[in-house]
Design a protein around this motif. Structure first.
Motif, PDB file in Angstrom:
ATOM      1  N   UNK A  23       0.814  -1.218   0.000  1.00 18.17           N
ATOM      2  CA  UNK A  23       0.000   0.000   0.000  1.00 18.17           C
ATOM      3  C   UNK A  23       0.847   1.267   0.000  1.00 18.17           C
ATOM      4  N   UNK A  24       2.184   1.128  -0.025  1.00 15.88           N
ATOM      5  CA  UNK A  24       3.045   2.299  -0.213  1.00 15.88           C
ATOM      6  C   UNK A  24       3.236   2.585  -1.698  1.00 15.88           C
ATOM      7  N   UNK A  25       2.528   1.854  -2.536  1.00 21.50           N
ATOM      8  CA  UNK A  25       2.527   2.057  -3.984  1.00 21.50           C
ATOM      9  C   UNK A  25       1.167   2.631  -4.378  1.00 21.50           C
ATOM     10  N   UNK A  26       1.172   3.807  -4.973  1.00 17.19           N
ATOM     11  CA  UNK A  26      -0.091   4.471  -5.325  1.00 17.19           C
ATOM     12  C   UNK A  26      -0.913   3.651  -6.303  1.00 17.19           C
ATOM     13  N   UNK A  27      -0.265   2.829  -7.123  1.00 26.68           N
ATOM     14  CA  UNK A  27      -1.004   2.003  -8.083  1.00 26.68           C
ATOM     15  C   UNK A  27      -1.934   1.036  -7.364  1.00 26.68           C
ATOM     16  N   UNK A  28      -1.484   0.487  -6.240  1.00 27.82           N
ATOM     17  CA  UNK A  28      -2.310  -0.448  -5.480  1.00 27.82           C
ATOM     18  C   UNK A  28      -3.458   0.263  -4.803  1.00 27.82           C
ATOM     19  N   UNK A  60       6.020   1.448  16.316  1.00 28.52           N
ATOM     20  CA  UNK A  60       4.779   1.339  17.077  1.00 28.52           C
ATOM     21  C   UNK A  60       3.736   2.324  16.582  1.00 28.52           C
ATOM     22  N   UNK A  61       4.174   3.565  16.310  1.00 29.44           N
ATOM     23  CA  UNK A  61       3.253   4.576  15.796  1.00 29.44           C
ATOM     24  C   UNK A  61       2.742   4.188  14.411  1.00 29.44           C
ATOM     25  N   UNK A  62       3.621   3.599  13.585  1.00 34.21           N
ATOM     26  CA  UNK A  62       3.228   3.189  12.232  1.00 34.21           C
ATOM     27  C   UNK A  62       2.212   2.046  12.272  1.00 34.21           C
ATOM     28  N   UNK A  63       2.345   1.151  13.254  1.00 34.46           N
ATOM     29  CA  UNK A  63       1.339   0.100  13.422  1.00 34.46           C
ATOM     30  C   UNK A  63      -0.026   0.710  13.724  1.00 34.46           C
ATOM     31  N   UNK A  64      -0.020   1.727  14.572  1.00 38.71           N
ATOM     32  CA  UNK A  64      -1.262   2.427  14.904  1.00 38.71           C
ATOM     33  C   UNK A  64      -1.841   3.102  13.662  1.00 38.71           C
ATOM     34  N   UNK A  65      -0.982   3.787  12.907  1.00 38.07           N
ATOM     35  CA  UNK A  65      -1.425   4.450  11.682  1.00 38.07           C
ATOM     36  C   UNK A  65      -1.957   3.441  10.680  1.00 38.07           C
ATOM     37  N   UNK A  83       1.078   5.633   4.366  1.00 36.46           N
ATOM     38  CA  UNK A  83       1.964   4.466   4.451  1.00 36.46           C
ATOM     39  C   UNK A  83       3.317   4.768   3.827  1.00 36.46           C
ATOM     40  N   UNK A  84       3.337   5.460   2.699  1.00 35.02           N
ATOM     41  CA  UNK A  84       4.595   5.790   2.035  1.00 35.02           C
ATOM     42  C   UNK A  84       5.450   6.703   2.910  1.00 35.02           C
ATOM     43  N   UNK A  85       4.818   7.705   3.526  1.00 34.57           N
ATOM     44  CA  UNK A  85       5.562   8.620   4.398  1.00 34.57           C
ATOM     45  C   UNK A  85       6.149   7.878   5.587  1.00 34.57           C
ATOM     46  N   UNK A  86       5.389   6.935   6.137  1.00 30.66           N
ATOM     47  CA  UNK A  86       5.889   6.151   7.271  1.00 30.66           C
ATOM     48  C   UNK A  86       7.120   5.340   6.904  1.00 30.66           C
ATOM     49  N   UNK A  87       7.106   4.733   5.725  1.00 32.63           N
ATOM     50  CA  UNK A  87       8.257   3.941   5.288  1.00 32.63           C
ATOM     51  C   UNK A  87       9.458   4.823   4.988  1.00 32.63           C
ATOM     52  N   UNK A  88       9.224   6.003   4.437  1.00 30.77           N
ATOM     53  CA  UNK A  88      10.321   6.933   4.159  1.00 30.77           C
ATOM     54  C   UNK A  88      11.025   7.322   5.460  1.00 30.77           C
ATOM     55  N   UNK A  89      10.259   7.701   6.471  1.00 34.39           N
ATOM     56  CA  UNK A  89      10.851   8.116   7.738  1.00 34.39           C
ATOM     57  C   UNK A  89      11.562   6.955   8.421  1.00 34.39           C
ATOM     58  N   UNK A 146      -5.270   7.987  -2.484  1.00 39.85           N
ATOM     59  CA  UNK A 146      -4.060   8.742  -2.167  1.00 39.85           C
ATOM     60  C   UNK A 146      -3.892   8.970  -0.674  1.00 39.85           C
ATOM     61  N   UNK A 147      -4.974   9.023   0.072  1.00 40.86           N
ATOM     62  CA  UNK A 147      -4.866   9.157   1.531  1.00 40.86           C
ATOM     63  C   UNK A 147      -4.127   7.958   2.117  1.00 40.86           C
ATOM     64  N   UNK A 148      -4.541   6.782   1.702  1.00 35.74           N
ATOM     65  CA  UNK A 148      -3.895   5.554   2.186  1.00 35.74           C
ATOM     66  C   UNK A 148      -2.440   5.503   1.737  1.00 35.74           C
ATOM     67  N   UNK A 149      -2.200   5.770   0.470  1.00 35.80           N
ATOM     68  CA  UNK A 149      -0.836   5.745  -0.060  1.00 35.80           C
ATOM     69  C   UNK A 149       0.075   6.725   0.674  1.00 35.80           C
ATOM     70  N   UNK A 150      -0.378   7.954   0.845  1.00 36.71           N
ATOM     71  CA  UNK A 150       0.449   8.990   1.458  1.00 36.71           C
ATOM     72  C   UNK A 150       0.876   8.657   2.867  1.00 36.71           C
TER      73      UNK A 150
END
Length: 240
Positions: A114-119, A211-216, A178-184, A172-176
């Motif tokens: 889900x860090x891929x906008x295509x998905x 832990x915060x990313x799991x919550x998100x 998850x993608x931001x979380x992986x970047x950080x 895009x809400x979902x993508x943004x």
């Protein structure tokens, strides 16, 4: 992050048809995990649930609550399998890249699909198309199309635009998030390896962010499922 995506370019000789192989792989992995979870939860069903069956029944009740909050149960019960599939699949997909990220050489293979906008845009498009399908199925084509000119006809172009904006914002809400979380998470990892003496210090913010990313991930799965049911309700309910 210093890595590349494994791309399969120009599939079948079509210049614009490219596939991210890591996304394909992780989509398959997520599907397998969800399938295994459901099979394990459905084994040895008991009238008095315990253990994993109890957990799965709690998820089912949670999804039923989402449906009941958006439409009457008589109309919405048909969407229970859809809601259950979405919330489990999206949650599992969201957390795969939080648990770990698999980089082989300079190629990223293990990540959240889900860090891929295509998905995410494919999922949102599927939801919007299904909402139209069920709207026509429940109301009939003629009655359904009349909703686009109610209460006044000049709203027609705005309602058409709304369909596209709903699709884009849902995906895009979902993508943004998850993608931001992986970047950080990747940046924290990079800094940890760059400053070897401080590697153990970096573990603390890394674990905190995981832990915060799991919550998100859980919140985003809930939001996507909730909005799916809201869109379905708008199409099939006569009071909207």
């Amino acid at each position: 992050m210093d890595h590349e995506s494994p791309l399969l370019e120009d599939l079948f000789g079509i210049s614009w048809l490219d596939f991210n192989l890591s996304t394909v792989l992780m989509t398959f992995v997520s599907s397998v995990i969800v399938f295994i979870i459901c099979v394990l939860a459905a084994r040895n069903l008991k009238m008095k649930p315990t253990g994993f069956q109890n957990f799965m029944e709690w998820i089912i009740e949670f999804v039923k609550g989402i449906i009941n909050d958006t439409m009457d149960w008589k109309t919405g019960k048909v969407f229970l399998p859809l809601g259950l599939t979405l919330i489990t699949y999206i949650f599992v997909s969201n957390i795969l890249g939080v648990i770990t990220m698999g980089v082989f050489g300079h190629t990223l293979w293990w990540k959240s699909p889900t860090s891929d906008a295509a998905i995410t845009l494919t999922l949102s498009t599927m939801v919007v198309v299904l909402s139209h399908y069920y709207g026509v199925k429940v109301k009939g084509f003629k009655e359904y199309t009349k909703d686009y000119v109610r209460p006044v006809p000049f709203l027609l172009p705005f309602k058409i635009i709304e369909e596209f904006t709903n699709t884009m914002t849902l995906g895009l809400r979902l993508f943004g998030n998850i993608f931001a979380g992986e970047i950080l998470l990747g940046l924290i990892t990079k800094m940890a390896f760059a400053a070897a003496p401080l590697t153990f210090v970096a573990i603390i913010p890394m674990m905190a962010w995981q832990g915060f990313s799991l919550f998100i991930g859980a919140i985003q799965a809930f939001i996507f499922t909730m909005l799916t049911m809201v869109y379905m309700s708008h199409k099939v309910s006569s009071d909207h």
